[in-house]
Design a protein around this motif. Structure first.
Motif: not given
Length: 493
Positions: A356-357, A83-85, A75-77, A336-340
């Motif tokens: 993410l934080g 976030s990336v959206l 569910t972490m997905k 997630g990495m792309r979001f970071a």
């Protein structure tokens, strides 16, 4: 003349209506059904945590230990994809430039084919028509330039150390398998190959089987031994991250002799897999790669980079849908990495945790409710509460990409990880949820539509179950089925 009632009859007449009311069964509600489910689970030592929010207002409509922290698993997905959206939008596409660095002499290209890492998790994937033919697209572009032979290499720029890409808190004994493939900066064919083992009819079962790798150009050293003393047939593999090759054991009972088995394995060097794929595609088109020892004419001009083509991914909404419906760990990590990178300019797990934080703080979700460590949920260091997971979905519904996130969730009885869950004519099409599973943990978070409720037509929920085992009288999936059905059919209070 009226006759006065005796005291016993008077008391009976006063108490009787109350007694009748007490015996009348109460109409079931979400709360009563959930209370029974959770009491059954917790009586056996399991732990249940849940919350239900109105999808439009965020009003809490039901809760049970919603503040308890458990492992969120996959569910972490929902956290990483939401976030990336929010940062890039549903229409974003990864672009992977390919160029030539060399010179062309009478149909002979002297130089390298150079690919820039973009982090596209779908490059070369069989899931999308536009990515499955990446090698063929490169070969066609070379052939269109009049190249009939070439001598050089396929090089990939921007590939950090593999060990740094292995997620913190991931189980070491998962390292060999495709679902634990390292989310390297350059991904090809989802960083996996398929290993099939087989025995011909009449072959001695104790002998080593025949091995076959798919794709055929893959080069992954594999050793398979046979164990005929197991209780059940299975094919299990292990390897040390960064070490070449994989060791597998094909187990089965002595009384059985299975003829075939297969397993999806991770690879550490997707750039080598891509290079072999491009070379094979060129060879099939009659453009061979000459050995480096073969003498070639001197180039007429000094080597210079020249753009060849750009490989483009499907839109982010399609990547997120694949991520959540099929629970793809590699995709979740790369997104997630792309979001970071978008938020902090770096692609590593330190940047991912920080980004993410910050995103959760923006949404008003405190760290005590969600502590993300990776993007996929494979890490045993992640912690979440039902309250935190539900708030991620609720806040997403209020933003422009909300519909794309909801569309990415599996639909009960229809697709993804909920495809086999039972539904009724009343509940069909109304339950969407991301699932998460780790040893002893089962989590669900999603959206439920309530067509008969004008006041609360849609709710957001999270259900987290911990300390589960195979002997629990009420299996986790059944608890979810009954809880989700109640959310569709029953009054909330």
């Amino acid at each position: 003349m009226r006759r006065a009632l005796s005291l016993p009859l008077l008391l009976a007449s006063l108490l009787l209506p109350g007694c009748l009311r007490a015996r009348r069964p109460e109409a079931p509600t979400v709360g009563t059904v959930a209370g029974t489910l959770f009491a059954t689970l917790e009586a056996e030592g399991a732990l249940a945590s849940a919350i239900v929010l109105d999808a439009h207002t965020g009003e809490p409509l039901f809760s049970h230990r919603e503040h308890v922290r458990l492992l969120p698993a996959s569910t972490m997905k929902v956290v990483s994809t939401a976030s990336v959206l929010s940062a890039l939008g549903p229409d974003f596409r990864f672009q992977t430039p390919v160029s030539l660095e060399g010179s062309l002499h009478d149909g002979l290209f002297l130089g390298d084919i150079v690919v820039e890492s973009s982090g596209d998790p779908s490059l070369g994937s069989w899931r999308f028509p536009e990515t499955a033919l990446a090698c063929e697209q490169v070969a066609d572009a070379l052939q269109a330039r009049g190249i009939r032979q070439w001598r050089g290499q396929v090089r990939v720029r921007g590939t950090p150390d593999v060990d740094a890409a292995f997620g913190p808190g991931w189980a070491w004994d998962d390292a060999a398998y495709g679902y634990s493939a390292a989310p390297t900066a350059f991904v090809f064919r989802e960083n996996v190959v398929d290993l099939a083992v087989s025995r011909a009819e009449g072959t001695d079962c104790a002998l080593a089987p025949t091995l076959q790798l798919t794709p055929a150009f893959a080069n992954l050293p594999a050793q398979v031994s046979v164990d005929m003393s197991a209780e059940r047939a299975n094919l299990s593999c292990t390897r040390q991250r960064g070490a070449p090759g994989v060791r597998c054991v094909w187990r089965s009972p002595a009384s059985a002799c299975p003829r075939s088995a297969s397993v999806r394995l991770s690879v550490d060097e997707p750039q080598a897999l891509f290079s072999a794929c491009v070379e094979e595609a060129l060879f099939q088109r009659g453009v061979p790669r000459l050995p480096g020892t073969l003498e070639a004419p001197a180039p007429l001009l000094p080597p210079r980079p020249e753009p060849l083509l750009t490989l483009v991914s499907p839109p982010l909404s399609a990547l997120v849908k694949a991520t959540n419906k099929e629970s793809l760990n590699l995709y979740a990590e790369r997104l997630g990495m792309r979001f970071a990178r978008e938020r902090l300019g770096a692609e590593d797990y330190t940047a991912l945790r920080a980004a993410l934080g910050q995103e959760l703080t923006r949404r008003g979700i405190p760290s005590r409710d969600l502590r993300p460590v990776d993007g996929s949920g494979l890490s045993r260091y992640n912690l979440a509460t039902a309250r935190g997971l539900a708030r991620v979905l609720f806040t997403s519904l209020r933003e422009p990409y909300g519909a794309a996130l909801v569309d990415s969730l599996p639909v009960a009885g229809v697709d993804g990880t909920l495809a086999t869950r039972p539904v009724t004519p009343v509940t069909a099409g109304h339950i969407r949820a991301k699932t998460g599973t780790l040893s002893g943990q089962k989590c669900f978070t999603g959206v439920v539509d309530r067509p008969g409720d004008a006041e609360h037509p849609r709710v957001v929920f999270a259900l987290m179950l911990g300390n589960m085992d195979d002997g629990t009288a009420l299996p986790a999936n059944e608890a979810f089925d009954r809880f989700a059905a109640a959310l569709v059919e029953l009054p909330l209070r």
